[in-house]
Scaffold this motif. Sequence first.
Motif, short mmCIF file in Angstrom:
data_model
loop_
_atom_site.label_atom_id
_atom_site.label_comp_id
_atom_site.label_asym_id
_atom_site.label_seq_id
_atom_site.Cartn_x
_atom_site.Cartn_y
_atom_site.Cartn_z
N LEU A 12 49.12 -25.84 -24.07
CA LEU A 12 48.39 -26.71 -24.97
C LEU A 12 47.27 -27.37 -24.40
O LEU A 12 46.25 -27.36 -25.22
CB LEU A 12 49.53 -27.64 -25.55
N LEU A 15 44.44 -25.07 -24.57
CA LEU A 15 43.75 -24.75 -25.81
C LEU A 15 43.08 -25.83 -26.10
O LEU A 15 41.96 -25.49 -26.77
CB LEU A 15 45.10 -24.65 -26.83
N ILE A 18 39.69 -25.57 -24.35
CA ILE A 18 38.89 -24.29 -25.22
C ILE A 18 38.31 -25.06 -26.41
O ILE A 18 37.01 -24.63 -26.53
CB ILE A 18 39.86 -23.28 -25.55
N LEU A 19 38.97 -25.73 -26.98
CA LEU A 19 38.39 -26.32 -28.35
C LEU A 19 37.34 -27.07 -28.00
O LEU A 19 36.05 -26.94 -28.53
CB LEU A 19 39.55 -26.90 -29.03
N ALA A 20 37.47 -27.92 -26.92
CA ALA A 20 36.47 -28.99 -26.53
C ALA A 20 35.30 -28.19 -25.79
O ALA A 20 34.09 -28.39 -26.01
CB ALA A 20 36.92 -30.05 -25.52
N PHE A 22 34.26 -24.97 -26.06
CA PHE A 22 33.52 -24.03 -26.98
C PHE A 22 32.60 -24.66 -27.98
O PHE A 22 31.84 -24.42 -28.77
CB PHE A 22 34.34 -23.06 -27.62
N SER A 23 33.16 -26.04 -28.14
CA SER A 23 32.39 -26.73 -29.35
C SER A 23 30.99 -27.25 -28.83
O SER A 23 30.64 -27.05 -27.76
CB SER A 23 33.41 -27.77 -29.78
N GLY A 24 30.54 -27.58 -29.81
CA GLY A 24 29.13 -28.19 -29.61
C GLY A 24 28.68 -29.56 -29.72
O GLY A 24 28.13 -30.09 -30.12
N CYS A 25 29.66 -30.27 -28.64
CA CYS A 25 29.50 -31.90 -28.66
C CYS A 25 28.10 -32.16 -28.43
O CYS A 25 27.77 -33.02 -29.06
CB CYS A 25 30.26 -32.49 -27.55
N ASP A 27 25.54 -31.03 -29.48
CA ASP A 27 24.60 -30.69 -30.75
C ASP A 27 24.92 -31.81 -31.64
O ASP A 27 24.18 -31.80 -32.59
CB ASP A 27 25.32 -29.40 -31.54
N SER A 28 25.81 -32.64 -31.46
CA SER A 28 25.94 -33.76 -32.35
C SER A 28 24.86 -34.66 -32.40
O SER A 28 24.31 -35.25 -31.41
CB SER A 28 27.30 -34.46 -31.94
N LYS A 29 24.28 -35.02 -33.60
CA LYS A 29 23.19 -35.70 -33.81
C LYS A 29 23.48 -36.58 -34.92
O LYS A 29 23.69 -36.45 -36.07
CB LYS A 29 22.12 -34.94 -34.10
N GLU A 30 23.69 -37.99 -34.58
CA GLU A 30 23.53 -39.13 -35.73
C GLU A 30 22.51 -38.89 -36.48
O GLU A 30 21.48 -38.63 -36.10
CB GLU A 30 23.62 -40.42 -35.26
#
Lengths: 395, 543
Positions: A12, A15, A18-20, A22-25, A27-30
């Motif tokens: 777990l 997993l 991996i989720l964290a 592969f994600s594009g944190c 890329d997060s733009k307020e």
Amino acid sequence: MSMRLFKKTAALGILISILAGFSGCWDSKEIDTIQIVTGVGLDKAENDEYVDISIQIAKTSPSAPGTKDSNGNGDSKIILESSKQTILEGVAELNLNNSRSPIFHHNQVLLISADLAKEGITEYLDAFMRDREARLEVLVVIVDGEAKEMLQADFEQEKVSGIFLRRTIRLLSNVTPEYSVRMIDLASRLRDESISPVATLVRLEDNDDKKNLLVEGMAVFDSEGKMIGNIDADEMRGYVWAMGKVEQGRVAVECEYGRAAFQIISMDCKRNVKLNEKGQVNVSFDVDATLNIGELRGFENLTPSELISHLIEETEGEIEDTIKGTFQSMQDLGADIYGVGLDLKRHHPKQWDKLKDRWEDYFSEAELELDVNVRIPGTGQIKKSLEMEDGENES
Amino acid sequence: MVLLFLRFLFRKLRFFGSSCLSHKPEGEYHEKQSDECKIKTRLQKSLDSIKDSLGNSCDVKTHTFKFGPEKRFSGAIVFIDGLVSSSTITESILRPIVSWQPIYKLGFSEDELADLVSGELLCAGEVTKVSLLSELTLGCLSGDTAILLDGCPFGLVVSTKGWEKRNVTEPQAETVVRGPREGFTENLRTNTALVRRKLKSENLRVENLIVGRNTQTDICIMYLDGIADPKVIETVKYRISGLDVDSILESGYIEEYIEDAPFSPFATVGYTEKPDVVAARLLEGRVGIVVDGTPIVLTVPMLFIENFQTTEDYYTRPLYASLVRILRFIGYLITVFLPAIYIALINFHQELIPTTLLFTIANAREGTPFPALLEMMIMIFAFEILREAGIRLPRPVGQAISIVGALVMGDAAVSAGLVGAPILITVAITSVAGFLVPAQNDSASLLRLIMMLLASFAGWYGVSMGFLAVLLYIGSLDSFGTSYFDGFAWSTNLQDSIVRMPLWSMVRRPKDIARNNLVRRRFFIPPLRPHSHDDNDDSEREG
């Protein structure tokens, strides 16, 4: 803790990582840290090496009640400018000196000044086509004048001129899709030597203190992407009609009886390209038009049947002249904006191979055969004008 | 690969959870007591030991009396005040016994006396002869009256239950526009009777179990013999009778002890407050569990689709019912995913928002102090607080809460520039959509938060991973041997799934529940058209 449970927990954990991962944190733009670009303008810089970049940004202002600005109807856009050798450098410079980073997803138009376009636009498109954010659907518009000025202009309907331009051109493209030229259209035409690139040409008209947008027609480019001429508004009709699939528009004729204006119900053009015995390119346009009488002035002494047949004759002549005129001026420019070469390539690929190196010359010498067929099935909601006489029409 | 693994993982986790909690019954508890006290021959001794075991409670009443020829016999009745109907005691116990004047036979043995009293004298419906003191006290505690006779080693327990109970009223939680309005009450017998009134079938079985050391709660298992799957009945009985718990105060206790997935946000045991719902579920082959003292009746097995079915789906005409049911599905998706999608779009995928809408949102976000996630969390928590407050408060105060909620927290927050109006609208739509599926409100609130967190740090990718994970998780659940997600699968009959087909076209029962007896009706019978009936008449006449 049993071994199995340990394994499950570990799995777990993997997993989730991996989720964290592969994600594009990043890329997060307020949304209050970005500024939305609604138009990009490219102008000729004083230094030949450089290019002037202006970016139009729609100003966001709190619109919630109670927090409204006193000057709510003030300037609704910001223009950022920079001058650099490449576009990317220019945008990077804008990024540096700003509290918000521009996003190009919603860019409405790419404005290029005619002066710059005359030197070639190919190199400037490159940056926009490579960028992940910029869309290939963005409209490319050539400005007769300064692109920056166009971005700064205030228009009545829309405060943000980028959006205004896009909407205006959208509306125009109801007449014919040829009017809206997207980056992807321009790029594919630039790559293809059998058709000359065109782009919408607009001008800013100073009208006392008000600015008006004037769609002048199309800018015509050669295969290297240099602007070599333009189609004016009159010639534009000839171009549009020759391209077929017209669903809106007007045809007006003037003759000895009076003046008549027609609505185009549909207009289609079948094209045929072949080489004749002399090795000359022979282009035949077969125009099929259905018109509706929109307005009549004069024509008092004609019966309806006479009227219609006369009008058909007149409109056929008008359409023929217009198309021929445009074709002639394109031949003079040596710009095959119709894609005659494309037709030839499709239907006679072997002959195309022989001609393609000097296609511009062949196109200039091409022979045009025009066959116009007009139908006027309807006279609108009334049969005869008020000034027409009764009686004889009844028979 | 990852998905398969996820599925595997969920299954394992679930099994682990249930194996941890499976309970091994320790059955010695009841037997220990049984040796201790049989009913004594001497009346006074028995009474003393009853007083011993019940303590000196003031509501335990005893009454000794003499009866028979020349008043030569003595007896006593024991009951608990408040649980019994005193008129029944007077009319059917005391009066017949005390006024008894035997005319033919005078020599009785003590054994015969007990039989005679129960057989000839008492005017009660239910008389049980018991020999254990514990049975006697249990009878008293359930509202029966115990009769002890001097010189007789037996006691008689006469049913005299007659406590104050609530009437059958309209259920508060499941209101209907069309359909029966009666709801269950706290009285077990009333509840079973309400179901029996719906199902006058000889196959309706009601089996009694008693659970809870201190509460001694009566539990009835109801099912239709021949339709319900015997395996499910067996499982229910096994799981309930194996319970060795201190107390059962509500059916929720039972639910927690018997459900398949104790840590799941999704309930795998259904519940309802309405007899018609229970009747319908029994008819589909489910098993009902009626617990004394609560108007909530459990039904198993439960499918995920049951959350989206309401009684009115079957009472209104199929087209509209289908529309409403599809709305419910959409509503559930909205209530779980809308805030997450909003956050994902705002923070990650601004390019997906139409330009004009983006301007509107950007304008609204301008000047608000918190990031989108926090803003959303605040508003959703505020809403949950309001909702919870609204439920617990008395009705007149609840109105005040709604005014405060709507005006102060909504409008004022926006005009003060604390939150953007789009967030408020999103939260409003989310919460209102949640009410379309009230049965899944708890799972929705939980999943909503998880999805929002996923969206805030992984954008649309996170939301879609979350969606997949939830889907796999639901797929891995079981409820009493039936896959929780059945009802959406092609292999089952889909007549009553996303849309509801006309009742006359549903000739089969749900495949996964009534496994042994699928055929509801042999033929597909569309309703008779009025004129076709006339046609037949005409042809007969002519013939």
